[in-house]
Design a protein around this motif. Sequence first.
Motif, mmCIF file in Angstrom:
data_model
loop_
_atom_site.group_PDB
_atom_site.id
_atom_site.type_symbol
_atom_site.label_atom_id
_atom_site.label_comp_id
_atom_site.label_asym_id
_atom_site.label_seq_id
_atom_site.Cartn_x
_atom_site.Cartn_y
_atom_site.Cartn_z
ATOM 1 N N GLY A 51 0.830 -1.195 0.000
ATOM 2 C CA GLY A 51 0.000 0.000 0.000
ATOM 3 C C GLY A 51 0.865 1.245 0.000
ATOM 4 O O GLY A 51 0.540 2.257 0.614
ATOM 5 N N ALA A 52 1.995 1.156 -0.684
ATOM 6 C CA ALA A 52 3.016 2.202 -0.657
ATOM 7 C C ALA A 52 2.999 3.030 -1.934
ATOM 8 O O ALA A 52 2.367 2.677 -2.923
ATOM 9 C CB ALA A 52 4.399 1.562 -0.493
ATOM 10 N N THR A 53 3.732 4.129 -1.885
ATOM 11 C CA THR A 53 4.045 4.904 -3.076
ATOM 12 C C THR A 53 5.543 4.756 -3.319
ATOM 13 O O THR A 53 6.267 4.228 -2.472
ATOM 14 C CB THR A 53 3.665 6.385 -2.899
ATOM 15 N N HIS A 54 6.001 5.233 -4.469
ATOM 16 C CA HIS A 54 7.415 5.098 -4.818
ATOM 17 C C HIS A 54 7.962 6.421 -5.309
ATOM 18 O O HIS A 54 7.316 7.127 -6.075
ATOM 19 C CB HIS A 54 7.605 4.037 -5.912
ATOM 20 N N SER A 55 9.140 6.753 -4.861
ATOM 21 C CA SER A 55 9.898 7.876 -5.383
ATOM 22 C C SER A 55 11.231 7.328 -5.857
ATOM 23 O O SER A 55 11.969 6.725 -5.074
ATOM 24 C CB SER A 55 10.140 8.929 -4.298
ATOM 25 N N GLY A 56 11.521 7.529 -7.123
ATOM 26 C CA GLY A 56 12.790 7.055 -7.671
ATOM 27 C C GLY A 56 13.890 8.094 -7.593
ATOM 28 O O GLY A 56 14.938 7.942 -8.222
ATOM 29 N N ALA A 57 13.677 9.147 -6.793
ATOM 30 C CA ALA A 57 14.671 10.210 -6.691
ATOM 31 C C ALA A 57 16.010 9.671 -6.199
ATOM 32 O O ALA A 57 16.063 8.841 -5.299
ATOM 33 C CB ALA A 57 14.182 11.301 -5.744
ATOM 34 N N ASP A 58 17.073 10.165 -6.812
ATOM 35 C CA ASP A 58 18.431 9.865 -6.354
ATOM 36 C C ASP A 58 18.727 10.818 -5.208
ATOM 37 O O ASP A 58 18.923 12.014 -5.413
ATOM 38 C CB ASP A 58 19.418 10.064 -7.498
ATOM 39 N N LEU A 59 18.718 10.322 -3.995
ATOM 40 C CA LEU A 59 18.855 11.179 -2.829
ATOM 41 C C LEU A 59 20.275 11.672 -2.588
ATOM 42 O O LEU A 59 20.524 12.383 -1.620
ATOM 43 C CB LEU A 59 18.299 10.468 -1.591
ATOM 44 N N SER A 65 19.039 18.372 -6.337
ATOM 45 C CA SER A 65 17.957 18.825 -7.216
ATOM 46 C C SER A 65 16.823 17.816 -7.279
ATOM 47 O O SER A 65 15.669 18.192 -7.440
ATOM 48 C CB SER A 65 18.482 19.123 -8.618
ATOM 49 N N GLN A 66 17.122 16.528 -7.132
ATOM 50 C CA GLN A 66 16.062 15.516 -7.147
ATOM 51 C C GLN A 66 15.339 15.454 -5.800
ATOM 52 O O GLN A 66 14.171 15.073 -5.747
ATOM 53 C CB GLN A 66 16.650 14.147 -7.503
ATOM 54 N N ILE A 67 16.000 15.821 -4.743
ATOM 55 C CA ILE A 67 15.364 15.848 -3.430
ATOM 56 C C ILE A 67 14.326 16.961 -3.377
ATOM 57 O O ILE A 67 13.236 16.804 -2.868
ATOM 58 C CB ILE A 67 16.398 16.014 -2.310
ATOM 59 N N GLU A 68 14.685 18.090 -3.947
ATOM 60 C CA GLU A 68 13.776 19.246 -3.935
ATOM 61 C C GLU A 68 12.533 18.919 -4.709
ATOM 62 O O GLU A 68 11.455 19.302 -4.440
ATOM 63 C CB GLU A 68 14.471 20.469 -4.504
#
Length: 70
Positions: free
Chosen positions: A55-63, A67-70
């Motif tokens: 029941g999750a969502t996904h963020s593929g951001a490179d932490l 700029s991807q965190i923002e």
Amino acid sequence: MFQPDFLKGKRALVTGSTSGIGLAIARALQEQGADIVLNGFGDADEIASLCEELGATHSGADLTDVSQIE
């Protein structure tokens, strides 16, 4: 001690959670009642399946990239 609703209403972003230890942590937090945001790389179909399972969502951001965190 296992408390199934301990984290109810909380959201957990778990890095590296599309496999291995990160996925195990995401599952444990979900069992404690947290809403999960998976973060990591991998096969899109497998990630979609994990999101459905948890029941999750996904963020593929490179932490490591500000700029991807923002």
